[in-house]
Structure formats: structure tokens, C-alpha cells
Design a protein around this motif. Structure first.
Motif, PDB file in Angstrom:
ATOM      1  N   CYS A  70      75.542 117.674  54.480  1.00  0.00           N
ATOM      2  CA  CYS A  70      75.196 117.732  53.060  1.00  0.00           C
ATOM      3  C   CYS A  70      75.324 119.190  52.623  1.00  0.00           C
ATOM      4  N   SER A  71      76.326 119.472  51.805  1.00  0.00           N
ATOM      5  CA  SER A  71      76.541 120.843  51.349  1.00  0.00           C
ATOM      6  C   SER A  71      75.437 121.256  50.377  1.00  0.00           C
ATOM      7  N   ASP A  72      75.386 122.543  50.072  1.00  0.00           N
ATOM      8  CA  ASP A  72      74.418 123.036  49.091  1.00  0.00           C
ATOM      9  C   ASP A  72      74.617 122.347  47.742  1.00  0.00           C
ATOM     10  N   ASP A  73      75.884 122.211  47.330  1.00  0.00           N
ATOM     11  CA  ASP A  73      76.170 121.533  46.065  1.00  0.00           C
ATOM     12  C   ASP A  73      75.745 120.073  46.116  1.00  0.00           C
ATOM     13  N   ASP A  74      76.076 119.391  47.234  1.00  0.00           N
ATOM     14  CA  ASP A  74      75.668 117.993  47.375  1.00  0.00           C
ATOM     15  C   ASP A  74      74.158 117.860  47.230  1.00  0.00           C
ATOM     16  N   PHE A  75      73.409 118.791  47.840  1.00  0.00           N
ATOM     17  CA  PHE A  75      71.955 118.690  47.761  1.00  0.00           C
ATOM     18  C   PHE A  75      71.451 118.960  46.346  1.00  0.00           C
ATOM     19  N   CYS A  76      72.058 119.914  45.665  1.00  0.00           N
ATOM     20  CA  CYS A  76      71.686 120.187  44.271  1.00  0.00           C
ATOM     21  C   CYS A  76      71.877 118.932  43.421  1.00  0.00           C
ATOM     22  N   TYR A  77      73.019 118.275  43.572  1.00  0.00           N
ATOM     23  CA  TYR A  77      73.299 117.064  42.792  1.00  0.00           C
ATOM     24  C   TYR A  77      72.420 115.900  43.244  1.00  0.00           C
ATOM     25  N   PHE A  78      72.054 115.896  44.520  1.00  0.00           N
ATOM     26  CA  PHE A  78      71.141 114.890  45.060  1.00  0.00           C
ATOM     27  C   PHE A  78      69.770 115.018  44.383  1.00  0.00           C
ATOM     28  N   GLY A  79      69.286 116.254  44.214  1.00  0.00           N
ATOM     29  CA  GLY A  79      68.008 116.476  43.532  1.00  0.00           C
ATOM     30  C   GLY A  79      68.046 115.978  42.093  1.00  0.00           C
ATOM     31  N   LEU A  80      69.157 116.216  41.414  1.00  0.00           N
ATOM     32  CA  LEU A  80      69.321 115.717  40.043  1.00  0.00           C
ATOM     33  C   LEU A  80      69.354 114.187  40.030  1.00  0.00           C
ATOM     34  N   TRP A  81      70.009 113.597  41.015  1.00  0.00           N
ATOM     35  CA  TRP A  81      70.056 112.144  41.153  1.00  0.00           C
ATOM     36  C   TRP A  81      68.646 111.580  41.369  1.00  0.00           C
ATOM     37  N   MET A  82      67.852 112.300  42.163  1.00  0.00           N
ATOM     38  CA  MET A  82      66.468 111.852  42.395  1.00  0.00           C
ATOM     39  C   MET A  82      65.681 111.806  41.089  1.00  0.00           C
ATOM     40  N   VAL A  83      65.926 112.744  40.178  1.00  0.00           N
ATOM     41  CA  VAL A  83      65.271 112.707  38.868  1.00  0.00           C
ATOM     42  C   VAL A  83      65.589 111.381  38.192  1.00  0.00           C
ATOM     43  N   GLY A  84      66.839 110.951  38.306  1.00  0.00           N
ATOM     44  CA  GLY A  84      67.266 109.699  37.710  1.00  0.00           C
ATOM     45  C   GLY A  84      66.593 108.469  38.295  1.00  0.00           C
ATOM     46  N   LEU A  85      65.968 108.606  39.463  1.00  0.00           N
ATOM     47  CA  LEU A  85      65.223 107.490  40.054  1.00  0.00           C
ATOM     48  C   LEU A  85      63.918 107.231  39.303  1.00  0.00           C
ATOM     49  N   GLY A  86      63.491 108.185  38.491  1.00  0.00           N
ATOM     50  CA  GLY A  86      62.254 108.049  37.729  1.00  0.00           C
ATOM     51  C   GLY A  86      61.119 108.846  38.339  1.00  0.00           C
ATOM     52  N   LYS A  87      60.088 109.043  37.542  1.00  0.00           N
ATOM     53  CA  LYS A  87      58.968 109.904  37.935  1.00  0.00           C
ATOM     54  C   LYS A  87      58.259 109.427  39.194  1.00  0.00           C
ATOM     55  N   GLU A  88      57.986 108.144  39.280  1.00  0.00           N
ATOM     56  CA  GLU A  88      57.215 107.630  40.419  1.00  0.00           C
ATOM     57  C   GLU A  88      57.991 107.787  41.724  1.00  0.00           C
ATOM     58  N   ALA A  89      59.244 107.329  41.747  1.00  0.00           N
ATOM     59  CA  ALA A  89      60.052 107.432  42.964  1.00  0.00           C
ATOM     60  C   ALA A  89      60.298 108.896  43.325  1.00  0.00           C
ATOM     61  N   PHE A  90      60.549 109.727  42.316  1.00  0.00           N
ATOM     62  CA  PHE A  90      60.768 111.153  42.558  1.00  0.00           C
ATOM     63  C   PHE A  90      59.523 111.784  43.179  1.00  0.00           C
ATOM     64  N   GLY A  91      58.367 111.526  42.578  1.00  0.00           N
ATOM     65  CA  GLY A  91      57.124 112.103  43.080  1.00  0.00           C
ATOM     66  C   GLY A  91      56.810 111.672  44.503  1.00  0.00           C
ATOM     67  N   ARG A  92      57.022 110.388  44.792  1.00  0.00           N
ATOM     68  CA  ARG A  92      56.791 109.899  46.163  1.00  0.00           C
ATOM     69  C   ARG A  92      57.718 110.596  47.149  1.00  0.00           C
ATOM     70  N   ALA A  93      58.987 110.757  46.766  1.00  0.00           N
ATOM     71  CA  ALA A  93      59.961 111.376  47.665  1.00  0.00           C
ATOM     72  C   ALA A  93      59.654 112.843  47.921  1.00  0.00           C
ATOM     73  N   VAL A  94      59.144 113.540  46.918  1.00  0.00           N
ATOM     74  CA  VAL A  94      58.772 114.948  47.123  1.00  0.00           C
ATOM     75  C   VAL A  94      57.641 115.043  48.144  1.00  0.00           C
ATOM     76  N   LEU A  95      56.688 114.115  48.059  1.00  0.00           N
ATOM     77  CA  LEU A  95      55.563 114.121  48.999  1.00  0.00           C
ATOM     78  C   LEU A  95      55.947 113.588  50.374  1.00  0.00           C
ATOM     79  N   ASP A  96      56.818 112.571  50.406  1.00  0.00           N
ATOM     80  CA  ASP A  96      57.244 111.948  51.663  1.00  0.00           C
ATOM     81  C   ASP A  96      58.687 111.471  51.500  1.00  0.00           C
ATOM     82  N   PRO A  97      59.659 112.288  51.913  1.00  0.00           N
ATOM     83  CA  PRO A  97      61.058 111.936  51.703  1.00  0.00           C
ATOM     84  C   PRO A  97      61.466 110.581  52.279  1.00  0.00           C
ATOM     85  N   ASP A  98      60.768 110.104  53.292  1.00  0.00           N
ATOM     86  CA  ASP A  98      61.125 108.826  53.892  1.00  0.00           C
ATOM     87  C   ASP A  98      60.916 107.660  52.925  1.00  0.00           C
TER      88      ASP A  98
END
Length: 196
Positions: A70-98
Motif C-alpha cells: 500500500c503506497s503512501d498515495d494509496d493510503f491517503c486515498y484509503f483514508g478518504l474512502w473511509m470517510v465515505g463509509l460514514g461517521k460510525e464505520a469511520f470512528g470504529r475503524a479508527v479505534l479498531d481497524p479490524d
């Protein structure tokens, strides 16, 4: 714009649209009807939220999903994609990525190679430009607004830190025992092979 209002916009566009392109169009349209200051605030909120996701644990989760690379760019875009999952899913993933293993978007990727992901690709680079585009529409200067927009973002952000490395402890996602301990569900869903 507060973080609460930011997430309300993200959640509303998720409810009202079906694809990422439709979400971008909806956000661009909504933001372009706001003041330039509010549009800048949206970008500040987006930067603040994606900064929360900049952890070694989430880097490892992304590496696992992407097959070990996962390149630096891929991870940056991955973080933006996580925002698109919505607040609840994003918040859970920040606390527990699994917990990403619980999202329908990640479940759709399991068992497939990244070459077949197509529109399901876990990256959303264009979300990082929607506020810039809306700013251009709002100021009626879409071709020449970049400098003014980014200057306004820098001014509003002030001295808050940007561009620092990921927080937490870095670990090797290829260490299967460690991966099974830290990311048990993602490791099961996305086994790594030496051919990755």
C-alpha cells in the motif's frame, strides 16, 4: 462548519446517492451554494478527520486489504474512502481497524484480486478536491481559484500540525502471527501470498 455539520453532509450524501460520483456531485452542488468560508471549513474538517485515520494500525489494515502493498498515495486515498463509509464505520475503524471487516464495502473485496475491484476500489482521491471545485463555483472562478482556496485553507488551519507521520507503532503486516493477533478478521479475509 463544525465536525458535526461535516458528518451530517457526508451521511446525507450517502443516503441520497448511490455511487461515489453521485456523492461527489451532490457534495459539490451543496457546498457551492455555501459561503467560501464554509467551503474552506469543510476542507479543514476533511483534513482533520483523515488525520485521525493516519495510524500505523490503519496502514497495516490497508496493507492487508491491498495484498501486502500500500503506497503512501494509496493510503491517503484509503483514508478518504473511509470517510465515505460514514461517521460510525469511520470512528470504529479508527479505534479498531479490524472492524473494517464488518463493512459491506470491505466484504465485497474479500476473495477478489485488486485487479477485479473496479468501482469497489477502496480509495476516493476525488473527495479531496470536491471543496476546491465547489469554491471555484461559489466564487465564479473555477479555473483560477486554486491558489486562493489553498491560501484560505492554510490561513484558517493556522499552526495546526499537518504532514507528520502516522501515529502508533509500526509493525510488519507480513508477520502472520502478529497480523492474526492485531487484525484477526482482516487477516482471515485477505491472506497474503509471496506473489503479491
Amino acid at each position: 462548519m463544525s465536525l458535526t455539520k461535516f458528518w451530517e453532509l457526508v451521511e446525507t450524501c450517502r443516503l441520497l446517492t448511490e455511487s461515489r460520483e453521485m456523492r461527489l456531485a451532490w457534495l459539490r452542488d451543496d457546498l457551492s451554494r455555501r459561503s467560501p468560508e464554509e467551503i474552506v471549513e469543510f476542507q479543514i474538517c476533511l483534513d482533520q478527520v483523515t488525520r485521525q485515520a493516519f495510524t500505523w494500525e490503519l496502514v497495516a489494515a490497508a496493507e492487508r486489504i491491498f495484498g501486502g502493498l500500500c503506497s503512501d498515495d494509496d493510503f491517503c486515498y484509503f483514508g478518504l474512502w473511509m470517510v465515505g463509509l460514514g461517521k460510525e464505520a469511520f470512528g470504529r475503524a479508527v479505534l479498531d481497524p479490524d472492524t473494517l471487516a464488518d463493512t459491506p464495502e470491505v466484504m465485497r473485496l474479500a476473495g477478489r484480486t485488486w485487479r477485479s475491484w473496479g468501482d469497489d476500489w477502496p480509495g476516493w482521491e476525488s473527495l479531496d478536491y470536491v471543496a476546491l471545485e465547489a469554491f471555484g463555483l461559489a466564487t465564479r472562478d473555477p479555473d483560477e481559484c486554486g491558489d486562493a482556496f489553498y491560501a484560505a485553507v492554510r490561513t484558517r488551519r493556522g499552526d495546526r500540525a499537518v504532514g507528520q507521520g502516522p501515529s502508533g507503532e509500526r509493525w510488519n503486516v507480513w508477520d502472520e502471527q502478529e497480523a492474526a493477533r492485531r487484525l484477526p478478521r482482516l487477516s482471515a479475509m485477505f491472506p497474503l501470498s509471496a506473489d503479491a
